[in-house]
Scaffold this motif. Structure first.
Motif, mmCIF file in Angstrom:
data_model
loop_
_atom_site.group_PDB
_atom_site.id
_atom_site.type_symbol
_atom_site.label_atom_id
_atom_site.label_comp_id
_atom_site.label_asym_id
_atom_site.label_seq_id
_atom_site.Cartn_x
_atom_site.Cartn_y
_atom_site.Cartn_z
ATOM 1 N N GLU A 62 0.546 -1.076 -0.114
ATOM 2 C CA GLU A 62 -0.050 0.078 0.203
ATOM 3 C C GLU A 62 0.838 0.783 -0.146
ATOM 4 O OE1 GLU A 62 -2.176 -0.041 3.746
ATOM 5 O OE2 GLU A 62 -0.459 -0.083 4.785
ATOM 6 N N THR A 63 0.443 2.104 -0.466
ATOM 7 C CA THR A 63 0.894 3.892 0.312
ATOM 8 C C THR A 63 0.548 4.120 2.075
ATOM 9 O OG1 THR A 63 -1.367 5.356 -0.534
ATOM 10 C CG2 THR A 63 0.195 4.091 -2.127
ATOM 11 N N PRO A 64 0.933 5.371 2.526
ATOM 12 C CA PRO A 64 0.840 5.761 3.645
ATOM 13 C C PRO A 64 -0.771 5.666 4.001
ATOM 14 C CG PRO A 64 3.330 6.288 3.198
ATOM 15 C CD PRO A 64 2.265 5.768 1.764
ATOM 16 N N ILE A 65 -0.936 6.730 2.730
ATOM 17 C CA ILE A 65 -2.583 7.038 3.209
ATOM 18 C C ILE A 65 -3.931 6.419 2.018
ATOM 19 C CG2 ILE A 65 -1.989 9.003 3.825
ATOM 20 C CD1 ILE A 65 -2.713 9.659 0.448
ATOM 21 N N VAL B 163 -5.503 -1.117 -6.116
ATOM 22 C CA VAL B 163 -5.691 -1.159 -6.673
ATOM 23 C C VAL B 163 -5.233 -1.169 -8.530
ATOM 24 C CG1 VAL B 163 -8.064 -2.364 -7.702
ATOM 25 C CG2 VAL B 163 -8.062 -1.125 -6.178
ATOM 26 N N PHE B 164 -4.900 -2.554 -9.487
ATOM 27 C CA PHE B 164 -3.756 -2.820 -10.702
ATOM 28 C C PHE B 164 -4.803 -3.077 -11.279
ATOM 29 C CE2 PHE B 164 -1.112 -2.328 -7.246
ATOM 30 C CZ PHE B 164 -0.393 -2.104 -7.521
ATOM 31 N N GLY B 165 -5.316 -2.605 -12.520
ATOM 32 C CA GLY B 165 -5.905 -3.815 -13.582
ATOM 33 C C GLY B 165 -4.833 -4.377 -14.619
ATOM 34 N N CYS B 166 -4.981 -5.795 -14.713
ATOM 35 C CA CYS B 166 -4.104 -6.706 -15.303
ATOM 36 C C CYS B 166 -4.597 -7.105 -17.354
ATOM 37 C CB CYS B 166 -3.895 -8.011 -14.461
ATOM 38 S SG CYS B 166 -4.067 -7.976 -12.736
ATOM 39 N N ALA B 167 -3.834 -7.550 -17.496
ATOM 40 C CA ALA B 167 -3.715 -7.447 -18.762
ATOM 41 C C ALA B 167 -4.582 -8.370 -19.432
ATOM 42 C CB ALA B 167 -2.605 -8.814 -19.409
ATOM 43 N N ASP B 168 -5.233 -9.607 -18.430
ATOM 44 C CA ASP B 168 -6.774 -10.163 -18.922
ATOM 45 C C ASP B 168 -7.715 -9.389 -18.403
ATOM 46 O OD1 ASP B 168 -6.188 -10.357 -15.867
ATOM 47 O OD2 ASP B 168 -6.541 -12.390 -15.516
ATOM 48 N N GLY B 169 -7.810 -8.267 -18.147
ATOM 49 C CA GLY B 169 -8.728 -7.554 -17.998
ATOM 50 C C GLY B 169 -9.574 -7.483 -16.329
ATOM 51 N N SER B 170 -8.765 -8.793 -15.563
ATOM 52 C CA SER B 170 -8.949 -8.392 -14.022
ATOM 53 C C SER B 170 -8.776 -6.346 -12.876
ATOM 54 C CB SER B 170 -8.812 -9.191 -13.128
ATOM 55 O OG SER B 170 -7.948 -9.647 -13.093
ATOM 56 N N ALA B 171 -9.399 -6.153 -12.011
ATOM 57 C CA ALA B 171 -8.660 -5.919 -11.013
ATOM 58 C C ALA B 171 -8.228 -6.558 -10.317
ATOM 59 C CB ALA B 171 -9.881 -5.134 -10.841
ATOM 60 N N VAL B 172 -7.482 -5.911 -10.092
ATOM 61 C CA VAL B 172 -6.077 -6.803 -8.330
ATOM 62 C C VAL B 172 -6.033 -6.414 -6.738
ATOM 63 C CG1 VAL B 172 -5.888 -8.988 -9.536
ATOM 64 C CG2 VAL B 172 -4.546 -7.232 -9.541
ATOM 65 N N THR B 173 -6.084 -6.616 -6.326
ATOM 66 C CA THR B 173 -5.525 -4.917 -4.987
ATOM 67 C C THR B 173 -4.234 -6.602 -4.270
ATOM 68 O OG1 THR B 173 -5.679 -4.151 -3.318
ATOM 69 C CG2 THR B 173 -7.573 -6.490 -3.227
ATOM 70 N N PRO B 174 -3.288 -6.277 -3.704
ATOM 71 C CA PRO B 174 -2.833 -6.568 -3.017
ATOM 72 C C PRO B 174 -3.525 -7.443 -1.022
ATOM 73 C CG PRO B 174 -1.760 -5.023 -3.110
ATOM 74 C CD PRO B 174 -2.412 -4.504 -3.289
ATOM 75 N N GLY B 175 -3.514 -8.932 -1.533
ATOM 76 C CA GLY B 175 -4.175 -9.204 0.243
ATOM 77 C C GLY B 175 -3.868 -9.240 0.702
ATOM 78 N N PRO B 176 -3.897 -9.717 1.879
ATOM 79 C CA PRO B 176 -4.038 -10.049 3.301
ATOM 80 C C PRO B 176 -2.464 -10.194 3.772
ATOM 81 C CG PRO B 176 -6.065 -10.235 3.332
ATOM 82 C CD PRO B 176 -5.287 -10.832 2.237
ATOM 83 N N ALA B 177 -2.121 -11.242 3.258
ATOM 84 C CA ALA B 177 -0.675 -11.613 2.781
ATOM 85 C C ALA B 177 0.111 -11.022 2.968
ATOM 86 C CB ALA B 177 -0.525 -12.436 1.996
ATOM 87 N N SER B 178 -0.211 -9.223 2.631
ATOM 88 C CA SER B 178 1.104 -8.004 2.416
ATOM 89 C C SER B 178 0.855 -7.403 3.067
ATOM 90 C CB SER B 178 1.134 -7.724 1.108
ATOM 91 O OG SER B 178 0.055 -7.007 0.379
ATOM 92 N N GLY B 179 0.042 -7.924 4.290
ATOM 93 C CA GLY B 179 -0.122 -6.406 5.145
ATOM 94 C C GLY B 179 -1.135 -5.097 4.741
ATOM 95 N N PRO B 180 -1.432 -5.072 4.165
ATOM 96 C CA PRO B 180 -1.959 -3.796 3.991
ATOM 97 C C PRO B 180 -3.156 -2.893 4.870
ATOM 98 C CG PRO B 180 -2.996 -4.611 2.067
ATOM 99 C CD PRO B 180 -1.479 -5.609 2.803
ATOM 100 N N VAL B 181 -3.524 -1.927 5.348
ATOM 101 C CA VAL B 181 -4.344 -2.012 5.929
ATOM 102 C C VAL B 181 -6.048 -2.286 5.119
ATOM 103 C CG1 VAL B 181 -6.305 0.797 6.878
ATOM 104 C CG2 VAL B 181 -3.339 0.649 6.998
ATOM 105 N N ALA B 182 -6.544 -2.345 5.877
ATOM 106 C CA ALA B 182 -7.997 -3.019 5.919
ATOM 107 C C ALA B 182 -8.848 -1.443 5.173
ATOM 108 C CB ALA B 182 -9.095 -3.740 6.935
#
Length: 270
Positions: free
Chosen positions: A158-161, A165-184
């Motif tokens: 994440e960023t500090p604030i 969300v990332f757009g992928c080549a297959d058209g899906s939208a993804v976000t870093p999951g809990p495994a990488s520890g972002p704020v909920a």
């Protein structure tokens, strides 16, 4: 007098005259953070009452002069970092105009590895995170606008604030999951509730090796809605689809529980 360190949690959001859209997400995250920090919990009703009282006081003082307005509300629950320290609840309210927020595209420096799922405060929104601020200052000193903080394995978090969300080549939208520890993130939680394309998001591990697969990126939070990422490190990213900017900004700025995203014309429907 000896200075005493404070520990605490914070929630920041937009509203008009009552509790904001997605209030239950803010409340859930605050309760979780208080438990992790061992802060005395004043109760769900006490938090809601403090917010409503502060908003009412602001509107009584200035509402007639300012007319229709959006309010930025910041709630903090803090205590001295000593065993048994009493918690202090504070709510600050200020008028906010759309022009007060910088929604320009951001160039993100690849930052330090400060996150992880096993850290005691993973997912909590805390006050005064010094390491995040130092990382931001270093990024800005190097000519970037913001910093992308990673987990201990180098995965994007994440960023500090803001969440990402990332757009992928297959058209899906993804976000870093809990495994990488972002704020909920509460905006991510509201999108998950809406569960509508094109705003349907799935969690995914993302690192620098995945950049060629990414077509765009946005930062999201409850105050701004969404704003674009122009580059990660020296890797430029194209502008995101319009559906990932204006509708989410409008959703945030509606500041009402019944504001809904319209998947047909990417407009805001009340």
């Amino acid at each position: 007098m000896t200075a005493t360190s404070l520990i605490g949690i914070k929630e920041t959001f937009l509203c008009r005259s009552g509790l904001p859209a997605g209030w239950h997400h803010h409340l859930t995250r605050a309760r979780r953070g208080a438990k992790a920090l061992r802060l005395p919990w004043p109760g769900d009703g006490a938090l809601a009452g403090a917010v409503l009282k502060a908003i009412d006081g602001h509107l009584r003082r200035l509402g007639d002069l300012l007319g229709e307005q959006r309010l930025r509300v910041r709630l903090t629950l803090c205590a001295a970092a000593v065993p048994g320290g009493a918690a202090s609840l504070r709510v600050e309210v200020a008028r906010l105009n759309p022009g007060d927020l910088d929604l320009a595209p951001r160039r993100l420096a690849l930052g330090p590895r400060l996150r992880g799922p096993d850290l005691p405060l993973a997912g909590c929104k805390r006050v005064a995170v010094a390491a995040d601020q130092m990382a931001l200052q270093a990024a800005q000193g190097a000519g970037f606008d913001d910093v992308l903080i990673c987990d201990q394995f180098g995965r994007f978090s994440e960023t500090p604030i803001a969440n990402l969300v990332f757009g992928c080549a297959d058209g899906s939208a993804v976000t870093p999951g809990p495994a990488s520890g972002p704020v909920a993130g509460t905006m991510l939680a509201r999108l998950a509730e809406a569960d509508r394309p094109p705003w349907r998001i799935r969690p995914r591990d993302i690192a620098m090796d995945d950049l060629p697969d990414l077509r765009w990126a946005v930062m999201v939070n409850a105050l701004r809605g969404a704003w674009p990422v122009a580059a990660i490190g020296e890797h430029p990213l194209p502008p995101p689809p319009a559906a990932w900017l204006l509708p989410l900004q409008g959703w945030a700025w509606a500041a009402k529980d019944d504001a809904k995203l319209d998947p047909d014309d990417t407009a805001l429907r009340q």
